[in-house]
Design a protein around this motif. Structure first.
Motif, PDB file in Angstrom:
ATOM      1  N   PRO A  57       0.809  -1.235   0.000  1.00 58.75           N
ATOM      2  CA  PRO A  57       0.000   0.000   0.000  1.00 58.75           C
ATOM      3  C   PRO A  57       0.840   1.282   0.000  1.00 58.75           C
ATOM      4  O   PRO A  57       0.307   2.356  -0.259  1.00 58.75           O
ATOM      5  CB  PRO A  57      -0.831  -0.122   1.291  1.00 58.75           C
ATOM      6  N   HIS A  58       2.130   1.182   0.304  1.00 63.76           N
ATOM      7  CA  HIS A  58       2.983   2.376   0.235  1.00 63.76           C
ATOM      8  C   HIS A  58       3.188   2.809  -1.215  1.00 63.76           C
ATOM      9  O   HIS A  58       3.442   3.965  -1.486  1.00 63.76           O
ATOM     10  CB  HIS A  58       4.379   2.110   0.812  1.00 63.76           C
ATOM     11  N   HIS A  59       3.180   1.826  -2.125  1.00 65.82           N
ATOM     12  CA  HIS A  59       3.579   2.109  -3.503  1.00 65.82           C
ATOM     13  C   HIS A  59       2.643   1.430  -4.492  1.00 65.82           C
ATOM     14  O   HIS A  59       2.791   0.239  -4.761  1.00 65.82           O
ATOM     15  CB  HIS A  59       4.990   1.558  -3.780  1.00 65.82           C
ATOM     16  N   GLU A  82       0.322   9.443   5.920  1.00 61.38           N
ATOM     17  CA  GLU A  82       1.335   9.378   4.861  1.00 61.38           C
ATOM     18  C   GLU A  82       1.545   7.999   4.251  1.00 61.38           C
ATOM     19  O   GLU A  82       2.444   7.824   3.437  1.00 61.38           O
ATOM     20  CB  GLU A  82       2.685   9.950   5.329  1.00 61.38           C
ATOM     21  N   LEU A  83       0.739   7.005   4.639  1.00 63.77           N
ATOM     22  CA  LEU A  83       0.916   5.677   4.026  1.00 63.77           C
ATOM     23  C   LEU A  83       0.773   5.765   2.501  1.00 63.77           C
ATOM     24  O   LEU A  83       1.555   5.175   1.763  1.00 63.77           O
ATOM     25  CB  LEU A  83      -0.093   4.679   4.595  1.00 63.77           C
ATOM     26  N   GLU A  84      -0.238   6.528   2.058  1.00 60.39           N
ATOM     27  CA  GLU A  84      -0.533   6.581   0.618  1.00 60.39           C
ATOM     28  C   GLU A  84       0.004   7.851  -0.029  1.00 60.39           C
ATOM     29  O   GLU A  84      -0.491   8.274  -1.075  1.00 60.39           O
ATOM     30  CB  GLU A  84      -2.051   6.494   0.391  1.00 60.39           C
ATOM     31  N   VAL A 130      10.643   7.249   6.422  1.00 57.78           N
ATOM     32  CA  VAL A 130       9.942   7.170   7.706  1.00 57.78           C
ATOM     33  C   VAL A 130       8.625   7.942   7.615  1.00 57.78           C
ATOM     34  O   VAL A 130       8.524   8.930   6.891  1.00 57.78           O
ATOM     35  CB  VAL A 130      10.850   7.695   8.846  1.00 57.78           C
ATOM     36  N   HIS A 131       7.601   7.449   8.317  1.00 56.56           N
ATOM     37  CA  HIS A 131       6.293   8.098   8.274  1.00 56.56           C
ATOM     38  C   HIS A 131       6.261   9.214   9.319  1.00 56.56           C
ATOM     39  O   HIS A 131       6.185   8.964  10.517  1.00 56.56           O
ATOM     40  CB  HIS A 131       5.194   7.081   8.568  1.00 56.56           C
ATOM     41  N   ALA A 132       6.289  10.465   8.849  1.00 55.52           N
ATOM     42  CA  ALA A 132       6.398  11.610   9.765  1.00 55.52           C
ATOM     43  C   ALA A 132       5.187  11.753  10.678  1.00 55.52           C
ATOM     44  O   ALA A 132       5.291  12.290  11.776  1.00 55.52           O
ATOM     45  CB  ALA A 132       6.595  12.892   8.962  1.00 55.52           C
ATOM     46  N   ASN A 135       3.287   5.908  12.863  1.00 58.66           N
ATOM     47  CA  ASN A 135       3.105   4.669  12.108  1.00 58.66           C
ATOM     48  C   ASN A 135       1.664   4.592  11.564  1.00 58.66           C
ATOM     49  O   ASN A 135       0.712   4.693  12.337  1.00 58.66           O
ATOM     50  CB  ASN A 135       3.422   3.477  13.008  1.00 58.66           C
ATOM     51  N   PRO A 136       1.496   4.413  10.252  1.00 57.06           N
ATOM     52  CA  PRO A 136       0.144   4.452   9.664  1.00 57.06           C
ATOM     53  C   PRO A 136      -0.602   3.117   9.665  1.00 57.06           C
ATOM     54  O   PRO A 136      -1.772   3.077   9.299  1.00 57.06           O
ATOM     55  CB  PRO A 136       0.428   4.876   8.219  1.00 57.06           C
ATOM     56  N   HIS A 137       0.061   2.026  10.075  1.00 56.49           N
ATOM     57  CA  HIS A 137      -0.540   0.692   9.917  1.00 56.49           C
ATOM     58  C   HIS A 137      -1.482   0.374  11.082  1.00 56.49           C
ATOM     59  O   HIS A 137      -1.297  -0.611  11.788  1.00 56.49           O
ATOM     60  CB  HIS A 137       0.569  -0.357   9.785  1.00 56.49           C
ATOM     61  N   VAL A 138      -2.478   1.256  11.273  1.00 53.85           N
ATOM     62  CA  VAL A 138      -3.284   1.256  12.500  1.00 53.85           C
ATOM     63  C   VAL A 138      -4.295   0.123  12.606  1.00 53.85           C
ATOM     64  O   VAL A 138      -4.775  -0.183  13.701  1.00 53.85           O
ATOM     65  CB  VAL A 138      -4.034   2.604  12.670  1.00 53.85           C
ATOM     66  N   HIS A 200       9.826  -7.738   8.975  1.00 53.83           N
ATOM     67  CA  HIS A 200      10.393  -7.215   7.739  1.00 53.83           C
ATOM     68  C   HIS A 200      10.326  -5.679   7.768  1.00 53.83           C
ATOM     69  O   HIS A 200      11.333  -4.999   7.748  1.00 53.83           O
ATOM     70  CB  HIS A 200       9.612  -7.786   6.544  1.00 53.83           C
ATOM     71  N   HIS A 201       9.089  -5.155   7.863  1.00 57.42           N
ATOM     72  CA  HIS A 201       8.834  -3.711   7.933  1.00 57.42           C
ATOM     73  C   HIS A 201       7.986  -3.518   9.181  1.00 57.42           C
ATOM     74  O   HIS A 201       7.307  -4.437   9.623  1.00 57.42           O
ATOM     75  CB  HIS A 201       8.063  -3.295   6.661  1.00 57.42           C
ATOM     76  N   LYS A 202       7.966  -2.310   9.744  1.00 58.41           N
ATOM     77  CA  LYS A 202       7.178  -2.134  10.966  1.00 58.41           C
ATOM     78  C   LYS A 202       5.693  -1.924  10.662  1.00 58.41           C
ATOM     79  O   LYS A 202       5.118  -0.884  10.950  1.00 58.41           O
ATOM     80  CB  LYS A 202       7.761  -0.998  11.797  1.00 58.41           C
TER      81      LYS A 202
END
Ligand SMILES: [Zn+2]
Length: 300
Positions: A57-59, A82-84, A130-132, A135-138, A200-202
């Motif tokens: 979903p980041h890219h 900022e995830l998207e 980094v997501h300013a 963390n967006p993966h709520v 792998h990723h947070k």
């Protein structure tokens, strides 16, 4: 039989057989929000997700078909924070749909509704991708799903007032089943408390925060950057001092780095669905958490 199917199809296409309901078009950035919208909106909405569980979903690419979907949407739900950031602003700009712009009733940013973790005190380029905004993966804390669900119901009612009692009833029903499931999941996950897990990723900080799991390290040397041989050697050394129980990655990530570290360290690799549709039996949000816990508990 074929001709009957044809007639039904043409009726559907002409809109005649559609109930007067099914009115709101919901565009979501990720499958978890489409699943939540379907739980709460039932037959009065149709939900579409821009990404699948197999896509990062980041890219993703801001394809014309997605622009058309945003143009026709009544409500947009995305994780945000900022995830998207690489594609949603472009979609919104190209779609030119005032109803779903930030600040409007048709725009929901899930991360803005919940308590975000890992908000950095400062951000600079040396920190990687980094997501300013934190963390967006709520969505992997089911309590956050409940919070976003309540806000979503309010929006559905605001946008489709005729359906108010329908939405309220579905909210009450979902909320009851969800709270029961949370209690069950917390009981099941008790053996995971304090477990050290390499990621792998947070993507997992909300899940871990909820269940008391400890992040033992990340395969990405910095957020969004690919792993390196040197980083894997460092991780292996760290793990010798303080071992971890498993290495996890999301269905949308390649397992290559995880498998490599597994060869070096002997730790099992576990692929988690991350979102709805990322594994068998994860067709809805209940399945997503059921399967995630089964996989974490079954790691060996
Ligand atoms: Zn991320």
């Amino acid at each position: 039989m074929k001709s009957i199917a044809k007639i039904i199809l043409s009726l559907l296409l002409s809109g005649m057989a559609l109930p007067a309901m099914a009115s709101l078009k919901v565009f979501t950035c990720e499958p978890e929000w489409a699943a939540l919208a379907t739980e709460l909106g039932g037959e009065r909405i149709s939900a579409y997700s821009a990404t699948t569980a197999r896509q990062d979903p980041h890219h993703i690419e801001a394809r014309p078909s997605l622009i058309a979907k945003v143009r026709n949407a009544d409500l947009l739900i995305c994780s945000g924070a900022e995830l998207e950031t690489g594609w949603l602003p472009l979609l919104l700009r190209q779609a030119g749909n005032a109803r779903v712009m930030p600040g409007q009733a048709g725009f929901i940013e899930a991360a803005a509704l919940v308590q975000r973790l890992e908000i950095p005190t400062h951000v600079d380029r040396s920190m990687g991708d980094v997501h300013a905004g934190g963390n967006p993966h709520v969505h992997l804390d089911p309590r956050n799903i409940a919070i976003v669900g309540r806000a979503l119901t309010q929006r559905l009612i605001a946008l489709d007032p005729d359906g108010a009692s329908y939405y309220q009833q579905r909210q009450t029903d979902f909320s009851k089943r969800w709270q029961q499931a949370i209690t069950r999941w917390q009981q099941q996950a008790a053996p995971l408390k304090g477990a050290r897990v390499l990621v792998h990723h947070k993507d997992w900080v909300y899940l871990f925060n909820w269940l008391g799991i400890v992040t033992a390290g990340t395969l990405e040397p910095k957020p969004g950057l690919p792993t390196t041989a040197g980083h894997l050697v460092n991780l292996k050394q760290q793990l010798q001092k303080s071992p971890a129980r498993m290495i996890i990655h999301a269905a949308y990530q390649s397992d290559r780095a995880a498998q490599r570290l597994s060869q070096l360290s002997g730790m099992p690799v576990v692929e988690l669905p991350y979102t709805v549709g990322g594994a068998d039996k994860t067709d809805d949000l209940f399945g997503l958490f059921d399967v995630t816990l089964q996989k974490l508990l079954g790691a060996k």
